[in-house]
Design a protein around this motif. Structure first.
Motif, PDB file in Angstrom:
ATOM      1  N   THR A 156       0.841  -1.194   0.000  1.00 48.34           N
ATOM      2  CA  THR A 156       0.000   0.000   0.000  1.00 48.34           C
ATOM      3  C   THR A 156       0.874   1.240   0.000  1.00 48.34           C
ATOM      4  OG1 THR A 156      -0.096   0.397   2.393  1.00 48.34           O
ATOM      5  CG2 THR A 156      -1.640  -1.237   1.483  1.00 48.34           C
ATOM      6  N   GLY A 157       0.231   2.381  -0.275  1.00 48.93           N
ATOM      7  CA  GLY A 157       0.877   3.654  -0.051  1.00 48.93           C
ATOM      8  C   GLY A 157       0.901   3.956   1.436  1.00 48.93           C
ATOM      9  N   PRO A 158       1.419   5.137   1.822  1.00 42.90           N
ATOM     10  CA  PRO A 158       1.634   5.428   3.235  1.00 42.90           C
ATOM     11  C   PRO A 158       0.437   6.018   3.963  1.00 42.90           C
ATOM     12  CG  PRO A 158       2.545   7.186   1.917  1.00 42.90           C
ATOM     13  CD  PRO A 158       2.022   6.156   0.946  1.00 42.90           C
ATOM     14  N   GLU A 159      -0.661   6.310   3.230  1.00 38.90           N
ATOM     15  CA  GLU A 159      -1.797   6.953   3.900  1.00 38.90           C
ATOM     16  C   GLU A 159      -3.091   6.644   3.166  1.00 38.90           C
ATOM     17  OE1 GLU A 159      -1.336  11.201   3.658  1.00 38.90           O
ATOM     18  OE2 GLU A 159      -0.481  11.072   1.636  1.00 38.90           O
ATOM     19  N   SER A 160      -4.179   6.677   3.929  1.00 38.00           N
ATOM     20  CA  SER A 160      -5.513   6.503   3.363  1.00 38.00           C
ATOM     21  C   SER A 160      -6.037   7.871   2.935  1.00 38.00           C
ATOM     22  CB  SER A 160      -6.451   5.879   4.396  1.00 38.00           C
ATOM     23  OG  SER A 160      -7.752   5.739   3.882  1.00 38.00           O
ATOM     24  N   LEU A 161      -6.548   7.949   1.704  1.00 33.57           N
ATOM     25  CA  LEU A 161      -7.062   9.207   1.160  1.00 33.57           C
ATOM     26  C   LEU A 161      -8.417   8.969   0.521  1.00 33.57           C
ATOM     27  CD1 LEU A 161      -3.860  10.462  -0.698  1.00 33.57           C
ATOM     28  CD2 LEU A 161      -4.786  11.422   1.420  1.00 33.57           C
ATOM     29  N   THR A 162      -9.304   9.937   0.663  1.00 36.08           N
ATOM     30  CA  THR A 162     -10.561   9.868  -0.076  1.00 36.08           C
ATOM     31  C   THR A 162     -10.297  10.234  -1.533  1.00 36.08           C
ATOM     32  OG1 THR A 162     -11.187  12.181   0.268  1.00 36.08           O
ATOM     33  CG2 THR A 162     -11.835  10.587   1.975  1.00 36.08           C
ATOM     34  N   ALA A 163     -11.234   9.864  -2.398  1.00 34.48           N
ATOM     35  CA  ALA A 163     -11.112  10.255  -3.800  1.00 34.48           C
ATOM     36  C   ALA A 163     -11.071  11.776  -3.935  1.00 34.48           C
ATOM     37  CB  ALA A 163     -12.281   9.680  -4.598  1.00 34.48           C
ATOM     38  N   THR A 164     -11.869  12.452  -3.127  1.00 36.49           N
ATOM     39  CA  THR A 164     -11.881  13.917  -3.163  1.00 36.49           C
ATOM     40  C   THR A 164     -10.524  14.485  -2.770  1.00 36.49           C
ATOM     41  OG1 THR A 164     -14.247  14.034  -2.706  1.00 36.49           O
ATOM     42  CG2 THR A 164     -12.943  15.982  -2.184  1.00 36.49           C
ATOM     43  N   GLU A 165      -9.905  13.917  -1.746  1.00 36.04           N
ATOM     44  CA  GLU A 165      -8.577  14.389  -1.327  1.00 36.04           C
ATOM     45  C   GLU A 165      -7.538  14.177  -2.417  1.00 36.04           C
ATOM     46  OE1 GLU A 165      -8.795  13.837   3.528  1.00 36.04           O
ATOM     47  OE2 GLU A 165      -8.371  12.089   2.260  1.00 36.04           O
ATOM     48  N   GLN A 166      -7.643  13.081  -3.157  1.00 34.52           N
ATOM     49  CA  GLN A 166      -6.711  12.859  -4.261  1.00 34.52           C
ATOM     50  C   GLN A 166      -6.891  13.919  -5.339  1.00 34.52           C
ATOM     51  OE1 GLN A 166      -6.266   8.668  -5.561  1.00 34.52           O
ATOM     52  NE2 GLN A 166      -7.447   8.134  -3.732  1.00 34.52           N
ATOM     53  N   VAL A 167      -8.135  14.230  -5.671  1.00 39.07           N
ATOM     54  CA  VAL A 167      -8.402  15.278  -6.657  1.00 39.07           C
ATOM     55  C   VAL A 167      -7.823  16.607  -6.179  1.00 39.07           C
ATOM     56  CG1 VAL A 167     -10.213  16.634  -7.782  1.00 39.07           C
ATOM     57  CG2 VAL A 167     -10.421  14.146  -7.645  1.00 39.07           C
ATOM     58  N   GLU A 168      -7.990  16.911  -4.908  1.00 40.71           N
ATOM     59  CA  GLU A 168      -7.476  18.168  -4.355  1.00 40.71           C
ATOM     60  C   GLU A 168      -5.945  18.222  -4.429  1.00 40.71           C
ATOM     61  OE1 GLU A 168      -9.214  18.007  -0.497  1.00 40.71           O
ATOM     62  OE2 GLU A 168     -11.096  18.975  -1.127  1.00 40.71           O
ATOM     63  N   LEU A 169      -5.287  17.113  -4.166  1.00 40.17           N
ATOM     64  CA  LEU A 169      -3.827  17.077  -4.256  1.00 40.17           C
ATOM     65  C   LEU A 169      -3.364  17.252  -5.702  1.00 40.17           C
ATOM     66  CD1 LEU A 169      -3.097  14.205  -1.712  1.00 40.17           C
ATOM     67  CD2 LEU A 169      -2.372  16.588  -1.487  1.00 40.17           C
ATOM     68  N   LEU A 170      -4.079  16.679  -6.637  1.00 35.52           N
ATOM     69  CA  LEU A 170      -3.744  16.855  -8.053  1.00 35.52           C
ATOM     70  C   LEU A 170      -3.957  18.301  -8.485  1.00 35.52           C
ATOM     71  CD1 LEU A 170      -5.377  13.596  -9.422  1.00 35.52           C
ATOM     72  CD2 LEU A 170      -2.941  14.158  -9.546  1.00 35.52           C
ATOM     73  N   ALA A 171      -5.024  18.923  -7.995  1.00 37.02           N
ATOM     74  CA  ALA A 171      -5.293  20.314  -8.325  1.00 37.02           C
ATOM     75  C   ALA A 171      -4.181  21.223  -7.794  1.00 37.02           C
ATOM     76  CB  ALA A 171      -6.647  20.738  -7.769  1.00 37.02           C
ATOM     77  N   ALA A 172      -3.736  20.948  -6.575  1.00 30.93           N
ATOM     78  CA  ALA A 172      -2.671  21.756  -5.991  1.00 30.93           C
ATOM     79  C   ALA A 172      -1.358  21.572  -6.743  1.00 30.93           C
ATOM     80  CB  ALA A 172      -2.494  21.382  -4.516  1.00 30.93           C
ATOM     81  N   ALA A 173      -1.049  20.338  -7.114  1.00 30.13           N
ATOM     82  CA  ALA A 173       0.216  20.065  -7.803  1.00 30.13           C
ATOM     83  C   ALA A 173       0.244  20.654  -9.209  1.00 30.13           C
ATOM     84  CB  ALA A 173       0.455  18.561  -7.864  1.00 30.13           C
ATOM     85  N   SER A 174      -0.889  20.593  -9.893  1.00 30.45           N
ATOM     86  CA  SER A 174      -0.939  21.034 -11.294  1.00 30.45           C
ATOM     87  C   SER A 174      -1.293  22.507 -11.439  1.00 30.45           C
ATOM     88  CB  SER A 174      -1.955  20.204 -12.068  1.00 30.45           C
ATOM     89  OG  SER A 174      -3.272  20.406 -11.565  1.00 30.45           O
ATOM     90  N   GLY A 175      -1.803  23.118 -10.360  1.00 29.95           N
ATOM     91  CA  GLY A 175      -2.254  24.493 -10.463  1.00 29.95           C
ATOM     92  C   GLY A 175      -3.531  24.638 -11.260  1.00 29.95           C
ATOM     93  N   THR A 176      -4.271  23.557 -11.395  1.00 27.78           N
ATOM     94  CA  THR A 176      -5.524  23.554 -12.150  1.00 27.78           C
ATOM     95  C   THR A 176      -6.693  23.477 -11.187  1.00 27.78           C
ATOM     96  OG1 THR A 176      -4.411  22.363 -13.951  1.00 27.78           O
ATOM     97  CG2 THR A 176      -6.821  22.422 -13.993  1.00 27.78           C
ATOM     98  N   PRO A 177      -7.481  24.521 -11.064  1.00 24.48           N
ATOM     99  CA  PRO A 177      -8.623  24.470 -10.148  1.00 24.48           C
ATOM    100  C   PRO A 177      -9.722  23.559 -10.691  1.00 24.48           C
ATOM    101  CG  PRO A 177      -8.631  26.539 -11.358  1.00 24.48           C
ATOM    102  CD  PRO A 177      -7.365  25.829 -11.745  1.00 24.48           C
ATOM    103  N   VAL A 178     -10.015  22.531  -9.939  1.00 32.82           N
ATOM    104  CA  VAL A 178     -11.018  21.546 -10.366  1.00 32.82           C
ATOM    105  C   VAL A 178     -11.930  21.249  -9.188  1.00 32.82           C
ATOM    106  CG1 VAL A 178     -11.358  19.128 -11.034  1.00 32.82           C
ATOM    107  CG2 VAL A 178      -9.653  20.486 -12.204  1.00 32.82           C
TER     108      VAL A 178
END
Length: 279
Positions: A189-211
């Motif tokens: 597994t990865g090191p932490e449990s994340l909701t699907a929404t949290e994953q989307v938020e992390l992608l938005a922060a990394a890419s600078g794309t507001p989604v």
């Protein structure tokens, strides 16, 4: 000892080939269509279609260990050919889905379960790698990011502990090259449990794309993916997401045990692949 790596068009298989070659280990890359592979200089490629037993003998000639994808259609033929060739160890890329009570019938787990059953019944030393959700599953949202659309989620609070495919490849390298780890099963597994929404938020922060996230019904989601996701797979995914809605996903220490390093975070994966998610 020569290692045959099957499925070298996949992210795990292709990364594993590079890791083995970089470490000075003899490796042969296998694919249904080896001509199109992009391999490190000096790594030979061979045709091996796990759905075509006529390709097995040549691919396995001189091989001591195998990294195997879970294709059940001719697994008994493959194991017979492996024994004839003198293979001593097989590492299976399985799935944590086999740990569910309905693994023998679950559409997500069934192929992995069938191959695990065949391997454990054989006299060959077998190591089972059972990763959970891949971080790369997030690519399914990239079109929404690039198009400026909300990400449609039938279960926004469904949780997983996404694992970077590089960690899976490094775990495979460890069990192929260190006898201390062989002959066991590992839940990666990865090191932490994340909701699907949290994953989307992390992608938005990394890419600078507001989604934003748009919660949709399971029926609407299934219809939206019907052209490229088989109905039984879609049902299996929906069942999995429903079962994990609001429930933290298991996090194990097996990835670090094998690789010697903490599992990579999803935030790190998002930063590395941010360009794919930029509008």
């Amino acid at each position: 000892m020569l290692t045959l790596v099957t499925g070298c068009r996949g992210r795990v298989g292709s990364t594993l080939v590079s890791l083995l070659h970089r470490g000075g280990h003899a490796v042969r890359a296998a694919s249904r269509d080896p001509a199109g592979l992009s391999l490190p200089a000096g790594v030979p490629a061979v045709a091996c279609d796990l759905g075509d037993p006529t390709t097995f003998a040549a691919a396995l000639e001189g091989v001591g260990s195998v990294f195997l994808y879970a294709e059940p259609s001719h697994v008994d033929d493959f194991l017979a050919a492996a024994r004839t060739a003198g293979v001593g160890h097989i590492v299976l890329l399985s799935s944590s889905a086999v740990l569910t009570p309905d693994a023998a019938s679950n559409p997500i787990a069934v192929s992995h379960h069938a191959v695990e059953e065949a391997l454990t019944a054989s006299p060959l030393t077998t190591t089972l790698l059972r990763p959970g959700a891949f971080a790369g599953n997030a690519y399914q949202w990239s079109a929404a990011f690039r198009g400026g659309h909300p990400v449609a989620l039938p279960y926004p609070l469904s949780q997983t502990s996404p694992i970077d495919e590089t960690d899976v490849a490094e775990a495979a390298l460890a069990v192929l090259t260190d006898t201390r780890f062989q002959g066991a099963a590992y839940h990666l597994t990865g090191p932490e449990s994340l909701t699907a929404t949290e994953q989307v938020e992390l992608l938005a922060a990394a890419s600078g794309t507001p989604v934003t996230v748009n919660a949709v019904s399971p029926e609407a989601w299934k219809e939206s993916v019907s052209s490229f996701v088989p109905a039984e797979i879609a049902e299996g995914l929906l069942g999995y997401w429903a079962a994990t809605d609001g429930s933290p996903a298991e996090v194990t220490g097996d990835t670090e045990k094998l690789t010697g390093s903490p599992a990579r975070t999803f935030a790190a994966w998002a930063a590395e692949h941010a360009a794919t998610f930029r509008a």
